[in-house]
Design a protein around this motif. Structure first.
Motif, mmCIF file in Angstrom:
data_model
loop_
_atom_site.group_PDB
_atom_site.id
_atom_site.type_symbol
_atom_site.label_atom_id
_atom_site.label_comp_id
_atom_site.label_asym_id
_atom_site.label_seq_id
_atom_site.Cartn_x
_atom_site.Cartn_y
_atom_site.Cartn_z
ATOM 1 N N CYS A 1 -104.023 22.417 -2.047
ATOM 2 C CA CYS A 1 -103.580 22.321 -0.639
ATOM 3 C C CYS A 1 -103.117 23.669 -0.122
ATOM 4 O O CYS A 1 -102.594 23.772 0.996
ATOM 5 C CB CYS A 1 -102.461 21.287 -0.500
ATOM 6 N N GLY A 2 -103.272 24.716 -0.933
ATOM 7 C CA GLY A 2 -102.957 26.073 -0.477
ATOM 8 C C GLY A 2 -104.197 26.726 0.120
ATOM 9 O O GLY A 2 -105.260 26.093 0.237
ATOM 10 N N PHE A 3 -104.083 27.966 0.448
ATOM 11 C CA PHE A 3 -105.149 28.692 1.146
ATOM 12 C C PHE A 3 -106.458 28.734 0.329
ATOM 13 O O PHE A 3 -107.485 28.167 0.738
ATOM 14 C CB PHE A 3 -104.626 30.091 1.464
ATOM 15 N N LEU B 1 -97.012 20.717 -3.004
ATOM 16 C CA LEU B 1 -96.760 20.776 -1.552
ATOM 17 C C LEU B 1 -95.465 21.536 -1.267
ATOM 18 O O LEU B 1 -94.520 21.002 -0.676
ATOM 19 C CB LEU B 1 -96.731 19.376 -0.939
ATOM 20 N N THR B 2 -95.441 22.791 -1.699
ATOM 21 C CA THR B 2 -94.359 23.688 -1.302
ATOM 22 C C THR B 2 -94.580 24.020 0.174
ATOM 23 O O THR B 2 -95.531 23.522 0.802
ATOM 24 C CB THR B 2 -94.402 24.993 -2.119
ATOM 25 N N PHE C 1 -105.076 27.423 -9.278
ATOM 26 C CA PHE C 1 -104.730 28.238 -8.103
ATOM 27 C C PHE C 1 -103.241 28.163 -7.787
ATOM 28 O O PHE C 1 -102.752 28.953 -6.990
ATOM 29 C CB PHE C 1 -105.472 27.735 -6.853
ATOM 30 N N GLU D 1 -96.607 30.550 -6.629
ATOM 31 C CA GLU D 1 -95.841 31.175 -5.547
ATOM 32 C C GLU D 1 -96.555 32.490 -5.301
ATOM 33 O O GLU D 1 -96.781 33.257 -6.238
ATOM 34 C CB GLU D 1 -94.387 31.399 -5.982
ATOM 35 N N THR E 1 -92.975 28.741 -11.660
ATOM 36 C CA THR E 1 -94.348 28.254 -11.408
ATOM 37 C C THR E 1 -95.387 29.174 -12.034
ATOM 38 O O THR E 1 -96.274 28.718 -12.760
ATOM 39 C CB THR E 1 -94.584 28.121 -9.894
ATOM 40 N N LYS F 1 -97.445 37.155 -12.281
ATOM 41 C CA LYS F 1 -98.883 36.917 -12.466
ATOM 42 C C LYS F 1 -99.382 37.638 -13.730
ATOM 43 O O LYS F 1 -100.185 37.094 -14.490
ATOM 44 C CB LYS F 1 -99.673 37.411 -11.236
ATOM 45 N N CYS G 1 -108.582 38.950 -8.291
ATOM 46 C CA CYS G 1 -109.259 39.202 -7.017
ATOM 47 C C CYS G 1 -108.378 40.016 -6.089
ATOM 48 O O CYS G 1 -107.148 40.022 -6.191
ATOM 49 C CB CYS G 1 -109.630 37.863 -6.369
ATOM 50 N N SER G 2 -109.042 40.666 -5.148
ATOM 51 C CA SER G 2 -108.339 41.456 -4.139
ATOM 52 C C SER G 2 -107.879 40.552 -2.986
ATOM 53 O O SER G 2 -107.970 39.333 -3.074
ATOM 54 C CB SER G 2 -109.270 42.559 -3.639
ATOM 55 N N ASN H 1 -107.508 38.232 0.044
ATOM 56 C CA ASN H 1 -108.397 37.254 0.697
ATOM 57 C C ASN H 1 -108.032 37.081 2.166
ATOM 58 O O ASN H 1 -106.864 37.186 2.534
ATOM 59 C CB ASN H 1 -108.229 35.882 0.047
ATOM 60 N N GLN I 1 -105.042 30.013 5.725
ATOM 61 C CA GLN I 1 -104.044 30.908 5.117
ATOM 62 C C GLN I 1 -102.697 30.725 5.800
ATOM 63 O O GLN I 1 -102.623 30.632 7.028
ATOM 64 C CB GLN I 1 -104.498 32.370 5.222
ATOM 65 N N LYS J 1 -98.894 35.834 5.765
ATOM 66 C CA LYS J 1 -99.718 36.906 5.200
ATOM 67 C C LYS J 1 -100.270 37.774 6.331
ATOM 68 O O LYS J 1 -100.371 37.329 7.481
ATOM 69 C CB LYS J 1 -100.853 36.309 4.367
#
Ligand code: NAD
Length: 309
Positions: A9-11, A35-36, A88, A91, A107, A161, A184-185, A187, A192, A196
């Motif tokens: 449910c994130g980007f 669902l943060t 995926f 935080e 997390t 990470k 990855c770089s 996004n 989103q 960001k």
């Protein structure tokens, strides 16, 4: 394939679900998301209209919960005969990690470790851990990160990470857990969260509010359209070699100020809205990705360009 996708449910996770049901209509997916503030069920609502997929229909299940919950993750894997995990869930915002690092550790490190444990215990075919270029630290004006670049994270986010990336390495070498790491770089694309850079600047510009730009605006990021990243993750899932890490990028280096000016031009707004603010502590100067390993071995290539023709 029967998949447990976390953070769907994130980007990027939501975009991956669209990519998945488009390219692998036979897949079965459990989407585990806490669902943060960054997770939004509305991001996956169009799955029904676009792909005829909805919660509980035998192809898709939404499970509300935490990736660090060992009992829950084990039950989901058992109940849905999951073959692989794509992680995926995280935080993901550097500024928040500077203000309050603890949820990032819980997390991003303990949650990832729990998924590795379940993958190991349940003998899953594959676990893909989605990571970031930020684990490599910062670059000078030249050069690119390769998968052999030493990890040198500079923010609490990137340190959490990097810690998970190292756990993946350890689980592969110690337990032979078939884990693949993707890095990855930056996004951009739909769904989103508007904290960001790109959605924040678009939102502010549309409201004729000042656009806050850190420092001198000369920090460089390599931008990739989210669907290209999703394709990379999917290739890593299906074709990646266990124990490997794969870089993905869009070959689109831009300074932050160039990105902001591009947005203002597209929206017909004046550059006078730009407001330089005090730089972020530990702000990495430049990221750039050498993704030739993924090109060579997975057949990855970014299809979308940063600037619309
Ligand atoms: P996001 O913040 O938009 O979404 C994160 C999702 O994870 C949310 O839906 C949230 O509810 C969920 N979540 C958070 N904690 C959880 C937990 N404990 N258990 C279950 N679900 C939880 O993040 P994003 O931008 O989509 O990033 C996804 C992944 O990709 C992250 O691992 C991030 O580090 C990585 N990544 C992001 C970018 C980028 O540019 N956004 C670039 C490279 C890598």
């Amino acid at each position: 394939m029967r998949l447990l996708v976390t953070g769907g449910c994130g980007f990027i996770g939501a975009n991956y679900l669209y990519y998945l049901f488009e390219t692998d209509p036979d897949c079965v997916v459990v989407n585990l998301d806490k669902l943060t503030y960054a997770g939004n069920l509305l991001s996956v609502t169009p799955l029904e209209e676009r792909h005829g997929v909805k919660h509980g229909d035998g192809r898709y299940v939404f499970a509300h919960g935490d990736i660090a919950d060992a009992e829950l993750v084990t039950r989901l894997v058992e109940e849905h005969r999951i073959e692989a995990i794509v992680n995926f869930a995280a935080e993901s915002h550097v500024d928040r990690s500077i203000n309050d690092p603890t949820p990032f550790m819980t997390t991003n490190i303990l949650g990832a470790q729990n998924l590795l444990q379940v993958a190991r215990a349940m003998k899953l075919e594959r676990i893909v851990h989605v990571s970031t270029d930020e684990v490599y630290g910062t670059l000078g004006p030249d050069g690119k990160f390769t998968e052999a670049t030493p990890l040198a994270p500079n923010s609490p986010y990137s340190a959490s990470k990097a810690a998970a990336d190292l756990l993946c390495r350890a689980w592969f070498h110690t337990y032979n857990t078939p884990v693949v790491v993707t890095r990855c770089s930056n996004n951009y694309g739909p769904f989103q969260f508007p904290e960001k850079l790109i959605p924040l600047m678009i939102t502010k510009a549309k409201a004729d509010q000042p656009l806050p730009v850190y420092g001198d605006g000369q920090n460089v990021r390599d931008w990739i359209y989210v669907r290209d990243h999703c394709r990379g993750v999917d290739l890593a899932l299906r074709k990646g070699t266990p124990g490997e890490a794969y870089n993905f990028g869009g070959n689109a280096e831009k300074t932050n100020i160039d990105v902001v000016k591009t947005i203002l031009t597209a929206l017909g707004k004046p550059e006078s809205l730009i407001t330089y603010v005090q730089d972020r502590p530990g702000h990495d100067r430049r990221y750039a990705m050498d993704y030739s390993l993924a090109e060579r071995t997975l057949g990855f290539t970014p299809e979308y360009t940063f600037t619309a023709p």
